[in-house]
Scaffold this motif. Structure first.
Motif: not given
Length: 244
Positions: A1-11, A18-35
């Motif tokens: 769940m944690l690794l999946g949350s750091l994947q880049r969306p819309l890919q 592909d489990l290890w995100p490259d790069p880490f997409e930390w902006s997913n956490y701030t994007a939650v508030a938009r949904f």
């Protein structure tokens, strides 16, 4: 769940594993508030837990003491009724709860689900307290009564302090229940503004697969407080056992 949350969306879907995100997409956490209105739903859940957990502990601990102090056939009947109620499927209670609470005008509020605590949340907690109280010598409870203590005073001054592990266990279990439940709010609360965060998270599960990293980021945010509370409750439980 944690690794999946750091994947880049819309890919596009990856080729292979592909489990290890490259790069880490930390902006997913701030994007939650938009949904979803995350802050409001977290506050609703926190308010629900703060109100429902103490009420659950008080109601079930009193009911458990009533079972233990009952005599003969009455005690067996109370245990049997509690077990019978425990066997009733939760789905069988959804419609009666909706009809009752709507008839009383208590449906569709942030604290509607907390009203379940007035019935002890589940008979399992009552039986758990009854088991804890059954280990207290009956002569101790009888001596407290002979000293002139009321049933309430016996519960508060004698029984409850000697059942600290059960108090911690019921508080932790009921806290996790009210934090994570979504079926009860789904049937009792219709306004999205009054939803607890677990129900808001469920609504995000219907997002398209390409946005699932944002959904998983929301899942991490919702799970983290429950995980911390469980660890604290577990530590408090074993401390209470050692003191007992």
């Amino acid at each position: 769940m944690l690794l999946g949350s750091l994947q880049r969306p819309l890919q596009p879907p990856p080729d292979g594993l592909d489990l290890w995100p490259d790069p880490f997409e930390w902006s997913n956490y701030t994007a939650v508030a938009r949904f979803m209105p995350l802050a409001r739903l977290l506050l609703n859940s926190l308010l629900l837990v703060v109100v429902a957990v103490p009420v659950t502990v008080v109601v079930t601990s009193m009911a458990g003491l009533a079972i233990v102090t009952a005599r003969g056939r009455a005690r067996r009947w109370l245990v049997g009724i509690s077990v019978l109620m425990l066997l009733i499927p939760a789905a069988a209670l959804w419609v009666p709860r909706v009809v009752l609470l709507r008839g009383l005008g208590l449906a569709d509020t942030p604290l509607t689900v907390a009203l379940l605590a007035l019935a002890g949340t589940t008979p399992f907690y009552v039986l758990l307290f009854a088991l804890a109280y059954s280990r207290i010598p009956a002569s101790l409870l009888e001596a407290a009564t002979l000293e002139g203590l009321s049933p309430y005073a016996v519960w508060r001054q004698v029984a409850l302090p000697l059942a600290r592990p059960a108090v911690v266990a019921v508080a932790a279990l009921s806290g996790l229940f009210y934090w994570s439940t979504f079926m009860d709010p789904l049937t009792l609360v219709s306004s999205p503004a009054n939803w607890p965060v677990a129900l808001g998270l469920r609504s995000l599960s219907e997002m398209e697969a390409a946005l699932y990293p944002i959904y998983l980021a929301a899942a991490v945010i919702v799970t983290a407080p429950a995980l911390v509370a469980f660890c604290i409750g577990q530590r408090s439980f074993f401390s209470a056992v050692e003191r007992g």
